[in-house]
Design a protein around this motif. Sequence first.
Motif, short mmCIF file in Angstrom:
data_model
loop_
_atom_site.label_atom_id
_atom_site.label_comp_id
_atom_site.label_asym_id
_atom_site.label_seq_id
_atom_site.Cartn_x
_atom_site.Cartn_y
_atom_site.Cartn_z
N ALA A 1 39.28 28.82 42.89
CA ALA A 1 39.39 30.39 43.04
C ALA A 1 40.09 31.03 44.41
N ARG A 2 39.78 30.12 45.54
CA ARG A 2 40.19 30.40 46.83
C ARG A 2 41.99 30.30 46.90
N THR B 1 49.11 38.92 45.20
CA THR B 1 49.55 40.37 45.40
C THR B 1 48.94 41.36 44.68
N ASP B 2 48.69 40.96 43.36
CA ASP B 2 48.20 42.01 42.27
C ASP B 2 46.51 42.04 42.65
N ARG B 3 46.67 43.39 43.13
CA ARG B 3 45.05 44.30 43.24
C ARG B 3 44.07 43.91 42.35
N GLN B 4 44.42 44.06 40.90
CA GLN B 4 43.35 43.83 39.99
C GLN B 4 42.89 42.44 40.09
N ALA B 5 43.81 41.41 39.89
CA ALA B 5 43.83 40.08 39.96
C ALA B 5 42.88 39.69 41.16
N ARG B 6 43.30 40.06 42.20
CA ARG B 6 42.29 39.93 43.62
C ARG B 6 40.94 40.44 43.42
N ARG B 7 41.04 41.42 43.00
CA ARG B 7 39.28 41.95 42.71
C ARG B 7 38.53 41.11 41.74
N SER B 8 39.30 40.80 40.71
CA SER B 8 38.51 39.80 39.76
C SER B 8 38.19 38.52 40.45
N LEU B 9 39.04 37.96 41.42
CA LEU B 9 38.92 36.64 42.04
C LEU B 9 37.81 36.60 43.08
#
Length: 368
Positions: free
Chosen positions: A33-34, A41-49
């Motif tokens: 995950a890290r 750079t995708d904000r939604q993907a980063r929030r999910s991770l």
Amino acid sequence: MEGLGANEVQTKKEANLRRSADYRKVDNAIFRARRKLRGNTDRQARRSLLDKLEELEKEMGHTPMYETRHHTKLGYVRYADDFVILVNGTKEEAIDYKNKVEGHLAAMGLTLSEEKTSITHWDKPIRFLGYHIHGEPRPKGVQIRSSLSIPKEKERAIRRELVRVSRYHHIPEIDAMFSMNAKFRGWCNYYKYANSPQVVFERISHKMWWPYTHFLARKHRQSCKAYLRRAQKNGSDRVITKGTSKRRTFTITLEKGKCVYLDIFPPKSEEIRQISNKETWTVDLKPVNPETWIRGRSAATQLSALARSGGICQRCGKNPAMQAHHKNRMKSKRTWLAKVASDRDQRNQAKALCKECHLEDHHGTWQG
């Protein structure tokens, strides 16, 4: 004890081999995950991770790290002829180690003391060199670690000693301050190797500040509230900075602007394997007696004499001054009130001398 594997440290490879399958699974998921999070750079993907990482880290906190104990489960602590053996195992294993040590000592002509030798469970503290040693489970895994703690009676003893010094309200303020500083500093330096000792240190420093406040209030014949208001106005009660710590404490300004303060700054915690610089603790080896002023060894008198002489012997004018010489000997004073008055008067009369000149003034002996 080294032959039995005492205090043997496991390697990183051995630790990795003992990790449980569930722990490896969570640890690998966190690593993946890290790795995905870096450079994404995708904000939604980063929030999910980030949400997934938070859940995985919580799961890791509740997952045992190891499946089995390390083969080294024997701890050994020794000081002079006293020693403690810590066994992370069963009672039968502890008895076996005791018999082996007893046999090894018998070969050298030594025997274990029956009165002092015992086998106890790890959750029952044992006293060793003033510390309490006991075992406690590690946060994750099946191991049990040893813990050093400060006995309650030792904490009560130092608090009683600080209160005892504060009751000598007839001695000079700086003598009481130096005596309390030395006792507090020496006690904390001894117990700074315990596990989380700062909680106890903070409690004692707080209890030290108040007895000294009562000491000053009695000495000036005021209430604590009135004296504190007065001390804040004249600047003797102010904030002192030591290193990165700031604390409100009492100060005494000497001649030439030198300032001393009530040292309520406890030392930093250290590991038992690290031995601090000898110069930082040998100053506190000698016992501190708050009644030394009776024999003419008042710190207030000595500091006043050294300040007047500029640190140079007033007799020879060459050597650095080390001691204070009283013209009127305290030994000749018969009553307690006469001693107090004489000590107060001699702060302006005592001479600062080097050791050689001081001996000459006493005709070669301190008893003369």
